[in-house]
Design a protein around this motif. Structure first.
Motif, mmCIF file in Angstrom:
data_model
loop_
_atom_site.group_PDB
_atom_site.id
_atom_site.type_symbol
_atom_site.label_atom_id
_atom_site.label_comp_id
_atom_site.label_asym_id
_atom_site.label_seq_id
_atom_site.Cartn_x
_atom_site.Cartn_y
_atom_site.Cartn_z
ATOM 1 N N HIS A 196 5.109 -3.564 21.458
ATOM 2 C CA HIS A 196 6.510 -3.520 21.877
ATOM 3 C C HIS A 196 7.305 -4.318 20.840
ATOM 4 O O HIS A 196 6.876 -5.416 20.438
ATOM 5 C CB HIS A 196 6.705 -4.216 23.231
ATOM 6 C CG HIS A 196 6.179 -3.455 24.397
ATOM 7 N ND1 HIS A 196 5.106 -3.888 25.150
ATOM 8 C CD2 HIS A 196 6.586 -2.284 24.944
ATOM 9 C CE1 HIS A 196 4.885 -3.036 26.118
ATOM 10 N NE2 HIS A 196 5.749 -2.043 26.024
ATOM 11 N N GLU A 199 11.250 2.779 25.069
ATOM 12 C CA GLU A 199 11.200 1.447 24.484
ATOM 13 C C GLU A 199 10.879 1.548 22.999
ATOM 14 O O GLU A 199 10.234 2.497 22.574
ATOM 15 C CB GLU A 199 10.120 0.589 25.168
ATOM 16 C CG GLU A 199 10.390 0.294 26.626
ATOM 17 C CD GLU A 199 9.276 -0.549 27.230
ATOM 18 O OE1 GLU A 199 9.530 -1.728 27.547
ATOM 19 O OE2 GLU A 199 8.161 -0.028 27.364
ATOM 20 N N CYS A 239 0.114 -1.953 24.325
ATOM 21 C CA CYS A 239 0.683 -2.953 23.419
ATOM 22 C C CYS A 239 -0.394 -3.962 23.037
ATOM 23 O O CYS A 239 -1.090 -4.501 23.906
ATOM 24 C CB CYS A 239 1.852 -3.660 24.094
ATOM 25 S SG CYS A 239 2.544 -5.027 23.127
ATOM 26 N N TRP A 242 8.835 0.645 19.791
ATOM 27 C CA TRP A 242 7.492 0.194 19.420
ATOM 28 C C TRP A 242 7.372 0.165 17.903
ATOM 29 O O TRP A 242 8.043 0.911 17.205
ATOM 30 C CB TRP A 242 6.429 1.149 19.972
ATOM 31 C CG TRP A 242 6.199 1.043 21.435
ATOM 32 C CD1 TRP A 242 7.084 1.284 22.437
ATOM 33 C CD2 TRP A 242 4.982 0.655 22.084
ATOM 34 N NE1 TRP A 242 6.513 1.082 23.662
ATOM 35 C CE2 TRP A 242 5.223 0.702 23.475
ATOM 36 C CE3 TRP A 242 3.720 0.295 21.619
ATOM 37 C CZ2 TRP A 242 4.234 0.376 24.401
ATOM 38 C CZ3 TRP A 242 2.742 -0.022 22.549
ATOM 39 C CH2 TRP A 242 3.002 0.014 23.924
#
Length: 241
Positions: free
Chosen positions: A212, A199, A188, A201
Motif C-alpha cells: 500500500h 487504493e 501488502c 499500490w
C-alpha cells in the motif's frame, strides 16, 4: 490429548508451528536421512513420518484415536521404500509431507478470517517446500505481468507510450472488476492487507513485493519521480552490505 485452547491460535503462532514441524521433517529427509531410511522397514506395520512443534521428527504408527487429534500424515510410507529408487522414494515422502504440513496449519487456521488465512499462506509460501529442499530445486519466481512495468497499481499514475503521465481515473473505473480479479490474491508486504483497486499500490523492483502506498509513505505523485523503487526492507539490506 491437547485442548483446543492450547493449540496455536494466531497467524504468527500457526506459522511458527508450521516452521518447526517442517524443520523436523527436512532434517529427517536430509541430515538424518540414513537413520530415517533404516527406520522405514517395509516389514513393519504402516508407518508415518511426523514433524513435531519442537523441531523433532519421528517415524511411528498412526494415531489410534478416531477421529485423530490432528490430520494424519501419509500412511505406510515404509511399504514403498524397497520398490523405488531411493531418491524417488524420498521425493515422494517429501511431497506427502508438504501436504500434511499444510493440512495441519489450515486445521489450526480454520477459525481465522479470510485475510488472516491469506496472510498465513503467504508466509508459508515464502519458504521452499520440503520437496524443493529434498530435490534441491530452486523456487521459481512469478514473472511480472505484462501491465506491471510501471510498478504501481490501483489509483496510481500510468504513463502513455510517449512517456507522458496521464490520469487513470477513467481507466480505473473501466477496469476495476478486471483488476480486482487479476490481483485479488496480492497481499501488502507491510500490513498483510488485501489488494483493492481503489487504493494506490507500489511494487518493489528488487524483491517484487507489493505495498500500500500509505504503508510505505509513497504517494502517486511521488511515485512518478521514482525510477526504481526499493521497499524499506530492501533498502535496509543494501545499507548493511
Amino acid at each position: 490429548m491437547a485442548s483446543i485452547s492450547s493449540s496455536p491460535r494466531s497467524v504468527e503462532e500457526i506459522f511458527k508451528d508450521y516452521n518447526a514441524r517442517r524443520a523436523g521433517i527436512v532434517r529427517a529427509l536430509t541430515d538424518d536421512v540414513d537413520e530415517f531410511y533404516n527406520l522405514c522397514d517395509p516389514e513393519k506395520e504402516n508407518l508415518c513420518l511426523y514433524g513435531h512443534p519442537n523441531e523433532i521428527w519421528e517415524v511411528n504408527l498412526p494415531a489410534e484415536e478416531v477421529p485423530p487429534e490432528l490430520p494424519e500424515p501419509a500412511l505406510g510410507i515404509n511399504f514403498a521404500r524397497d520398490g523405488m529408487n531411493r531418491r524417488d522414494w524420498l521425493s515422494l515422502v517429501a511431497v506427502h509431507s508438504d501436504c500434511w504440513l499444510l493440512s495441519v496449519s489450515f486445521y489450526f487456521g480454520a477459525q481465522l478470517n479470510r485475510n488472516e488465512r491469506k496472510r498465513l499462506f503467504s508466509l508459508i509460501n515464502e519458504l521452499p517446500t520440503v520437496f524443493e529442499v529434498v530435490t534441491e530445486r530452486k523456487p521459481i519466481k512469478d514473472n511480472p505481468s505484462a501491465d506491471s512495468g510501471s510498478k504501481s497499481r490501483g489509483s496510481s499514475i500510468k504513463r502513455s507510450s510517449d512517456g507522458q503521465a496521464k490520469s487513470t481515473s477513467k481507466l480505473a473505473d473501466e477496469s476495476y472488476e478486471e483488476d480486482e480479479e487479476e490481483h485479488g490474491e496480492t497481499l501488502c508486504g507491510s500490513c498483510g492487507g488485501n489488494y483493492s483497486a481503489d487504493e494506490f499500490w507500489i511494487g518493489c523492483d528488487i524483491c517484487e513485493k507489493w505495498y500500500h502506498g500509505k504503508c510505505v509513505k509513497i504517494t502517486p505523485v511521488k511515485a512518478e519521480s521514482i525510477k526504481q523503487y526499493k521497499c524499506p526492507s530492501c533498502t535496509l539490506k543494501r545499507s548493511r552490505q
